[in-house]
Write an enzyme that holds these catalytic residues in place. Sequence first.
Site, PDB file in Angstrom:
ATOM      1  N   LYS A  57       0.839  -1.200   0.000  1.00 33.81           N
ATOM      2  CA  LYS A  57       0.000   0.000   0.000  1.00 33.81           C
ATOM      3  C   LYS A  57       0.880   1.258   0.000  1.00 33.81           C
ATOM      4  CE  LYS A  57      -3.876  -2.361   2.167  1.00 33.81           C
ATOM      5  NZ  LYS A  57      -4.598  -2.760   3.377  1.00 33.81           N
ATOM      6  N   GLN A 101      -4.687  -1.291   9.519  1.00 35.99           N
ATOM      7  CA  GLN A 101      -4.637  -2.629   8.927  1.00 35.99           C
ATOM      8  C   GLN A 101      -5.269  -3.649   9.876  1.00 35.99           C
ATOM      9  OE1 GLN A 101      -3.607  -3.279   5.802  1.00 35.99           O
ATOM     10  NE2 GLN A 101      -3.999  -5.464   6.024  1.00 35.99           N
ATOM     11  N   ASP A 124     -11.082   3.013   3.978  1.00 34.09           N
ATOM     12  CA  ASP A 124     -11.518   1.612   3.900  1.00 34.09           C
ATOM     13  C   ASP A 124     -13.037   1.514   3.745  1.00 34.09           C
ATOM     14  OD1 ASP A 124      -9.583  -0.455   3.978  1.00 34.09           O
ATOM     15  OD2 ASP A 124      -9.114   0.008   6.079  1.00 34.09           O
TER      16      ASP A 124
HETATM   17  N1  GUN Z   1      -7.090  -6.680   6.119  1.00 33.91           N
HETATM   18  C1  GUN Z   1      -7.497  -7.448   5.073  1.00 33.91           C
HETATM   19  N2  GUN Z   1      -8.137  -6.701   4.145  1.00 33.91           N
HETATM   20  C2  GUN Z   1      -8.151  -5.440   4.621  1.00 33.91           C
HETATM   21  C3  GUN Z   1      -8.664  -4.226   4.105  1.00 33.91           C
HETATM   22  O1  GUN Z   1      -9.266  -4.151   3.026  1.00 33.91           O
HETATM   23  N3  GUN Z   1      -8.448  -3.128   4.884  1.00 33.91           N
HETATM   24  C4  GUN Z   1      -7.814  -3.184   6.086  1.00 33.91           C
HETATM   25  N4  GUN Z   1      -7.675  -2.056   6.782  1.00 33.91           N
HETATM   26  N5  GUN Z   1      -7.326  -4.302   6.578  1.00 33.91           N
HETATM   27  C5  GUN Z   1      -7.486  -5.415   5.854  1.00 33.91           C
END
Ligand code: GUN
Length: 307
Positions: A57, A101, A124
């Site tokens: 990311k 995350q 998100d």
């Molecule tokens: N962990 C797995 N997928 C995601 C996601 O789309 N966003 C976040 N913040 N954590 C994750």
Amino acid sequence: MSTQSRVKLIDGKAAAARVLAEVSSEVSQLHGLGIQPALAVVLVGSDPASQVYVRNKVMRAEETGIRSIEHRLPADTAETALLELIERLNADPEVNGILVQLPLPLHIDEHRVLQAIDPLKDVDGFHAENVGGLSQGREVLTPCTPAGCLRLLQDSYGELAGKHAVVIGRSNIVGKPMAALLLQAHCSVTVVHSRSSNLRELCRQADIVVAAVGRPRLVDANWLKPGAVVIDVGINRIEQDGRSRLVGDVDFDSALGVVSAITPVPGGVGPMTIAYLMKNTLAAARLQHRTLISQPQLSEASCPSIS
Ligand code: GUN
């Protein structure tokens, strides 16, 4: 021509590159106005998969002209300390998007943390205000994986109205928002899950299947209607022939004989999730700078996932 050679492989890498190119170009327009969109990424603990996701990311943000700000906290971080960090990021005008995350360590209440994020910075789309807005069809920040899946479907299928879509899985991150987006795209939507009694029969009626259950190769040719379009969200690590490899929730080789289009794993949905995170960060920056940016541009970008 064999059946398999007529199957379209949906190339998520190429689609993600197109989305990222759009985002890069819009980000450079913002640079021209003296705005650099910024994304804060918070990782608590050292889960290896989460570390890889966060690294990707951050890398993608930098490539797109978005400033990334990493906060890595130890696994024993107190919930109050994490909430204080989020408060600071909410109040910081230099930060446009906040991503925590998941999963979080078990001693931290995930819901409380996600609710603490300013909904306008919630890239998100997990805050209840955004979840509610999505289900009402309002223009809100939308979860990245389902938004990316919708774009892949629109690119490969065109008009989705009237199609029967079956979503396998009912998670808050993928299954539920995916169903909401498909409904907004005028599909007839069925959500099936581990307690559905006739999973396979329901799935076999679908024009579109989105598999998001985390069960390696659950769906094979017997689950699929001839000509169905399949989006495989699963990323499952399995041991095969003494080697570790990634497979989806769909048995790819079996499905190839039946479907008209399918995403591979890896290289399908995965790259789109990150591309849509960048798109959401851009949208969040526009929302927060709306006085500087003309309205038409704002309304175009503030709801990238639903358009
Ligand atoms: N962990 C797995 N997928 C995601 C996601 O789309 N966003 C976040 N913040 N954590 C994750």
